[in-house]
Design a protein around this motif. Sequence first.
Motif, PDB file in Angstrom:
ATOM      1  N   GLU A 117      70.402  37.106 -57.707  1.00  0.00           N
ATOM      2  CA  GLU A 117      71.266  37.845 -56.805  1.00  0.00           C
ATOM      3  C   GLU A 117      72.301  36.891 -56.198  1.00  0.00           C
ATOM      4  O   GLU A 117      71.949  35.842 -55.663  1.00  0.00           O
ATOM      5  N   SER A 119      75.948  37.172 -53.915  1.00  0.00           N
ATOM      6  CA  SER A 119      77.007  37.924 -53.211  1.00  0.00           C
ATOM      7  C   SER A 119      76.823  39.436 -53.402  1.00  0.00           C
ATOM      8  O   SER A 119      77.760  40.174 -53.694  1.00  0.00           O
ATOM      9  N   GLY A 120      75.564  39.868 -53.300  1.00  0.00           N
ATOM     10  CA  GLY A 120      75.296  41.296 -53.408  1.00  0.00           C
ATOM     11  C   GLY A 120      75.238  41.814 -54.829  1.00  0.00           C
ATOM     12  O   GLY A 120      75.013  42.993 -55.056  1.00  0.00           O
ATOM     13  N   ARG A 121      75.424  40.953 -55.818  1.00  0.00           N
ATOM     14  CA  ARG A 121      75.372  41.382 -57.215  1.00  0.00           C
ATOM     15  C   ARG A 121      74.142  40.771 -57.897  1.00  0.00           C
ATOM     16  O   ARG A 121      73.704  39.678 -57.527  1.00  0.00           O
ATOM     17  N   THR A 122      73.619  41.458 -58.864  1.00  0.00           N
ATOM     18  CA  THR A 122      72.439  40.972 -59.602  1.00  0.00           C
ATOM     19  C   THR A 122      72.834  40.706 -61.048  1.00  0.00           C
ATOM     20  O   THR A 122      73.683  41.395 -61.618  1.00  0.00           O
ATOM     21  N   THR A 343      70.526  30.857 -48.014  1.00  0.00           N
ATOM     22  CA  THR A 343      71.156  31.840 -47.117  1.00  0.00           C
ATOM     23  C   THR A 343      72.287  31.190 -46.307  1.00  0.00           C
ATOM     24  O   THR A 343      73.383  31.751 -46.156  1.00  0.00           O
ATOM     25  N   SER A 346      75.272  30.530 -48.559  1.00  0.00           N
ATOM     26  CA  SER A 346      76.002  31.770 -48.845  1.00  0.00           C
ATOM     27  C   SER A 346      76.838  32.199 -47.633  1.00  0.00           C
ATOM     28  O   SER A 346      77.987  32.641 -47.780  1.00  0.00           O
ATOM     29  N   GLU A 350      80.967  32.589 -47.468  1.00  0.00           N
ATOM     30  CA  GLU A 350      81.679  33.793 -47.035  1.00  0.00           C
ATOM     31  C   GLU A 350      82.695  33.452 -45.939  1.00  0.00           C
ATOM     32  O   GLU A 350      83.822  33.955 -45.924  1.00  0.00           O
TER      33      GLU A 350
END
Length: 562
Positions: A117, A119-122, A343, A346, A350
């Motif tokens: 996973e 940036s919200g994508r898998t 975390t 990431s 952002e």
Amino acid sequence: MLSVYFILTLIVTLGQIFTEYLNAKNHIESELQTLKNTFSTSLTRAIWELNTPQAVSIAEGLMELPIVDGVQIRDENANYIADLGRTNKQPMEPVTTGVMRDHAGGTFGYSFPLIFEFSGRTSQVGDVTLYSSFEIIFGRIEVGIFFLIGNAFIKTAFLIFLFLNAFRRMLTDPLAELTEQISKFDINRLEQSKLHARLTDDNELKVLQDAYNQLVEDLIRFQDKLNHTQDELRAANLKLDEQNLSLEQEVARKTASLSKIMLDLEQQKDELISNQRELKQENENRRKVEEELLKKNAELAESMKTLQMAKDQLVESERMASLGGLVAGIAHDVNTPLGVGVTAASFLQERLKGLQQAFDEKSLTAKTMSTFLNEGQQTATLLLTNLNRASELIASFKQVAVDQTSEAERDFDLGEYLQEIIQSLAPNLKKTQHKIEVECPSNLQVRCAPGVIAQIFTNMIMNSLIHGFENKKAGTIKIQVSSQDGDVRIQYQDDGKGLSPLLLNKLFEAFFTTRRGRGGSGLGTHIMYNLVTQALHGQIEAQSEEGRGLRYDIHFPQRRDA
């Protein structure tokens, strides 16, 4: 009836063994699925970062687990990154969901995808297949199988005993009594030769007794008739025989004497031949017994050799199982700071994107920049703190784990090494209120195999946590180390539940455990005793009272070459 009962017992026992096998297999499949939650995150990141050595290292770590016989790790193109142990060829299509498959050769495996996973994508980066085998299942249910077989054997033997007892009471004993009375048959005492057995039932033996007694009565009547006829015949021939009686009597006497002599000689000859045959047979039997004894002695020696090899293999398996548990615990603790670090990184990424966007749009303000710097400082501090924590855990575990799998000797600081051992066991202590207090002189240099020290202290501490502090929320372990006259002296004391004198006498025996059937192997203290007395050339003593804890006194040479 015995045959039908034996067949039914055999079918039921086989059914129970098959049920035990299915339950053990389902349990192992559940454990393989549980391993996914422990290792999937680190494997996913290693493959995502193209860190093949780390992925191979994780696969080798999985191979150390008792339930794993083989490991296959593939990337997103179904190319093998690691293929260790007993495995089978996988389909070329990537695995998209967790699936359990049976394979040839007595193995079965659990395959699951590795999803990363970001940036919200898998994204699926590969898949993993963990293999186990029938040998592992049999190892778990071996004791249960022996119990089921023993239970069926005891029940069958008891039923046979009941049948034999009834057979003896109703047939064998009455028949023996009849046989004994028949053997006392006397032709001159026919009335006393009748059968008088104690038969309570009106069965075939009663009919046999009545028929035999009737035969004796008929014989009595026939004998009476015969005697009467003989008397008449003697009276009719009395005059004819008077002249020849004396001559016939003399001839009869001489003939009987000669026949008796010949009969005695023939009987002596037969007895001599029989004795010679018996002596020859006895010599032959003795020779066969001697050969059989020699053969049994050779088989016994081979069995003792096999038993010693099996014992050595069990000790090594216990040692590797302890290291496998250490790997699982430290991996869980390392995942926590690494997850926090990921975390934080990431979050910082952002914020950098937002700052770059504001800069490009020329809308960057001093407040935005100040907020970014404040958040960046906090994020960097959090990231550095957790990475340092993970580095310390890995460093401690690496040293202890390498030492436990190596027998190489070196010089090391005993106090610092004890702290590394305790640090590697931290996952077993963090959820409890137990404390470990260490008193050790600074710069106490010792020369020996560090893995021996790690194995001894790991077994002592884990025994205190599992056995001594059972059902106890807070306990204290005190370790006092001193040096005297070239020897290292260690006093290990816990305030657990202690041992009774009977259990204390069996503490260092192989396969002795108070947790039989709950995961205890009974090899921990036996391995400690062998390591202290053989590897360190030292001595170990244990003292304990119920309710007052357990104490070990260990001393060994400070330098093996001294």
